[in-house]
Design a protein around this motif. Structure first.
Motif, PDB file in Angstrom:
ATOM      1  N   LYS A 287       0.830  -1.352   0.038  1.00  0.00           N
ATOM      2  CA  LYS A 287       0.222  -0.028   0.017  1.00  0.00           C
ATOM      3  C   LYS A 287       0.724   1.237   0.066  1.00  0.00           C
ATOM      4  O   LYS A 287       0.488   2.103  -0.760  1.00  0.00           O
ATOM      5  CB  LYS A 287      -0.878   0.000   1.160  1.00  0.00           C
ATOM      6  N   ASP A 288       1.969   1.138   0.745  1.00  0.00           N
ATOM      7  CA  ASP A 288       2.990   2.396   0.874  1.00  0.00           C
ATOM      8  C   ASP A 288       3.530   2.605  -0.404  1.00  0.00           C
ATOM      9  O   ASP A 288       3.535   3.737  -1.012  1.00  0.00           O
ATOM     10  CB  ASP A 288       4.052   2.089   1.951  1.00  0.00           C
ATOM     11  N   LEU A 289       4.147   1.445  -1.354  1.00  0.00           N
ATOM     12  CA  LEU A 289       4.509   1.645  -2.505  1.00  0.00           C
ATOM     13  C   LEU A 289       3.623   2.437  -3.547  1.00  0.00           C
ATOM     14  O   LEU A 289       4.090   3.036  -4.287  1.00  0.00           O
ATOM     15  CB  LEU A 289       5.172   0.515  -2.964  1.00  0.00           C
TER      16      LEU A 289
ATOM     17  N   VAL B 250       3.744  10.393  -6.939  1.00  0.00           N
ATOM     18  CA  VAL B 250       4.873  10.889  -8.004  1.00  0.00           C
ATOM     19  C   VAL B 250       3.863  11.053  -9.437  1.00  0.00           C
ATOM     20  O   VAL B 250       4.441  12.165  -9.897  1.00  0.00           O
ATOM     21  CB  VAL B 250       5.740   9.709  -8.102  1.00  0.00           C
ATOM     22  N   TYR B 251       3.012  10.306  -9.716  1.00  0.00           N
ATOM     23  CA  TYR B 251       2.317  10.449 -10.775  1.00  0.00           C
ATOM     24  C   TYR B 251       1.323  11.995 -10.578  1.00  0.00           C
ATOM     25  O   TYR B 251       1.244  12.635 -11.570  1.00  0.00           O
ATOM     26  CB  TYR B 251       1.323   9.426 -11.047  1.00  0.00           C
ATOM     27  N   GLY B 252       0.874  11.945  -9.620  1.00  0.00           N
ATOM     28  CA  GLY B 252      -0.197  13.312  -9.376  1.00  0.00           C
ATOM     29  C   GLY B 252       0.366  14.598  -9.168  1.00  0.00           C
ATOM     30  O   GLY B 252       0.019  15.537  -9.718  1.00  0.00           O
TER      31      GLY B 252
ATOM     32  N   GLY C  27      -7.272  16.020  -5.393  1.00  0.00           N
ATOM     33  CA  GLY C  27      -7.690  14.635  -5.689  1.00  0.00           C
ATOM     34  C   GLY C  27      -6.814  13.716  -6.742  1.00  0.00           C
ATOM     35  O   GLY C  27      -7.174  12.577  -6.951  1.00  0.00           O
ATOM     36  N   GLN C  28      -5.894  14.368  -7.284  1.00  0.00           N
ATOM     37  CA  GLN C  28      -5.030  13.597  -8.149  1.00  0.00           C
ATOM     38  C   GLN C  28      -4.384  12.596  -7.721  1.00  0.00           C
ATOM     39  O   GLN C  28      -3.655  11.790  -8.250  1.00  0.00           O
ATOM     40  CB  GLN C  28      -4.066  14.666  -9.047  1.00  0.00           C
ATOM     41  N   ILE C  29      -4.174  12.583  -6.361  1.00  0.00           N
ATOM     42  CA  ILE C  29      -3.590  11.196  -5.535  1.00  0.00           C
ATOM     43  C   ILE C  29      -4.330   9.959  -6.082  1.00  0.00           C
ATOM     44  O   ILE C  29      -3.553   8.958  -6.226  1.00  0.00           O
ATOM     45  CB  ILE C  29      -3.495  11.366  -4.183  1.00  0.00           C
ATOM     46  N   TRP C  30      -5.349  10.036  -6.633  1.00  0.00           N
ATOM     47  CA  TRP C  30      -6.029   8.927  -6.969  1.00  0.00           C
ATOM     48  C   TRP C  30      -5.889   8.340  -8.433  1.00  0.00           C
ATOM     49  O   TRP C  30      -6.637   7.590  -8.823  1.00  0.00           O
ATOM     50  CB  TRP C  30      -7.783   8.917  -6.350  1.00  0.00           C
ATOM     51  N   LEU C  31      -5.481   9.130  -9.137  1.00  0.00           N
ATOM     52  CA  LEU C  31      -5.052   8.662 -10.639  1.00  0.00           C
ATOM     53  C   LEU C  31      -4.264   7.565 -10.640  1.00  0.00           C
ATOM     54  O   LEU C  31      -3.390   7.324  -9.830  1.00  0.00           O
ATOM     55  CB  LEU C  31      -4.486  10.054 -11.545  1.00  0.00           C
ATOM     56  N   THR C  32      -4.293   6.785 -11.573  1.00  0.00           N
ATOM     57  CA  THR C  32      -3.817   5.648 -11.815  1.00  0.00           C
ATOM     58  C   THR C  32      -2.173   5.646 -12.291  1.00  0.00           C
ATOM     59  O   THR C  32      -2.211   6.505 -13.372  1.00  0.00           O
ATOM     60  CB  THR C  32      -4.354   4.542 -12.730  1.00  0.00           C
ATOM     61  N   PRO C  33      -1.139   5.516 -11.608  1.00  0.00           N
ATOM     62  CA  PRO C  33       0.130   5.694 -12.090  1.00  0.00           C
ATOM     63  C   PRO C  33       0.543   5.039 -13.306  1.00  0.00           C
ATOM     64  O   PRO C  33       0.151   3.965 -13.468  1.00  0.00           O
ATOM     65  CB  PRO C  33       0.819   5.449 -10.667  1.00  0.00           C
TER      66      PRO C  33
ATOM     67  N   LEU D  67       5.871   4.256 -11.116  1.00  0.00           N
ATOM     68  CA  LEU D  67       6.237   2.988 -10.628  1.00  0.00           C
ATOM     69  C   LEU D  67       7.876   2.891 -10.485  1.00  0.00           C
ATOM     70  O   LEU D  67       8.448   2.550  -9.597  1.00  0.00           O
ATOM     71  CB  LEU D  67       5.605   1.715 -11.204  1.00  0.00           C
ATOM     72  N   LYS D  68       8.479   3.019 -11.817  1.00  0.00           N
ATOM     73  CA  LYS D  68      10.041   2.999 -11.697  1.00  0.00           C
ATOM     74  C   LYS D  68      10.769   3.805 -11.014  1.00  0.00           C
ATOM     75  O   LYS D  68      11.693   3.881 -10.324  1.00  0.00           O
ATOM     76  CB  LYS D  68      10.315   2.946 -13.195  1.00  0.00           C
TER      77      LYS D  68
END
Length: 261
Positions: free
Chosen positions: A147-149, A156-158, A204-210, A215-216
């Motif tokens: 969950k942390d990762l 990072v994506y948001g 709310g951008q924290i919930w966008l799919t990275p 991930l890298k």
């Protein structure tokens, strides 16, 4: 006659609703007692508070009965998600909300106070009851949960999906640097959801799919790459409105972000 029936029905419904609320309030009092819980509190009520928050995924630290910074952050996160004032103070309203959300919770042996049947032996988590690990454990995931990762990749994506790759790694590194610093929560999720810490959480951008790059970037930061050399803050000078962030010692610029000490 009809008027009396309406009044009687109203009184009956009101009475049942009052009993329902009283029953729920009694349950929460039986669970936590009547003491207001806040940072610095300790004891069996904190064991239960931490256990219930952990059951919901808001608390990732050790259930040790000490209301420290990690517990404070978990409480604020829970309050924010449930539409309450995120002040970190556990009063009757927060207790009732938490009890309702965790009716199926049962403490494990590790979540019971010392001396309780089945409870773990031992005392406080170090001097002053601090909940902080002093360094990141050495493993592929640095001891963090999946969950942390995932939340790091989301952050990072948001926060930086339009930035150069180095800038994305830098955002992940800032999160890890905060985890290591005693002034911040000791988990990536706690750092990310600290009130007001990240714009992506606020909008709310924290919930966008990275994407794969995000991930890298997290993996590279976990492997030890820190383009910021230990920075704890960053901001976009084109959009930043906080006077405080401009007062931080600026170290370097990567993409559109200025990284600060």
């Amino acid at each position: 006659m009809r008027y009396r029936l309406v009044i009687l029905t109203f009184c009956l419904v009101f009475g049942l609703l009052a009993l329902f609320r009283l029953d729920h309030a009694n349950h929460s009092r039986e669970t936590f007692g009547t003491t207001i819980l806040k940072q610095g509190s300790s004891g069996k009520d904190i064991y239960e508070l931490q256990g219930r928050l952990k059951h919901l995924g808001y608390f990732n630290g050790k259930v040790d009965g000490q209301f420290g910074s990690s517990t404070l952050n978990a409480v604020k996160w829970f309050q924010w998600k449930f539409g309450m004032k995120a002040d970190g103070v556990v009063g009757p309203k927060t207790k009732l909300k938490l009890w309702k959300a965790t009716k199926d919770w049962k403490p494990t042996a590790a979540e019971l106070p010392p001396g309780t049947a089945g409870g773990a032996a031992g005392g406080k988590a170090g001097a002053g009851g601090t909940e902080r690990a002093q360094s990141l454990p050495a493993s592929n995931n640095n001891g963090f949960t999946d969950k942390d990762l995932k939340m790091m990749a989301n952050a990072v994506y948001g926060e930086s999906r339009g930035e150069p790759y180095e800038g994305q790694v830098a955002v992940a590194a800032v999160i890890l640097n905060r985890v290591r610093d005693a002034e911040f929560p000791n988990t990536p999720t706690g750092v990310i959801f600290q009130p007001g810490a990240f714009t992506a959480v606020s909008d709310g951008q924290i919930w966008l799919t990275p994407n794969a790059n995000a991930l890298k970037a997290v993996k590279d930061a976990l492997s030890g790459w820190d383009p910021t050399d230990g920075c704890l803050y960053y901001f976009n000078p084109e959009t930043a409105t906080s006077k405080w962030i401009w007062s931080r010692p600026q170290y370097k610029t990567i993409g559109k972000h200025i990284f600060c000490r």
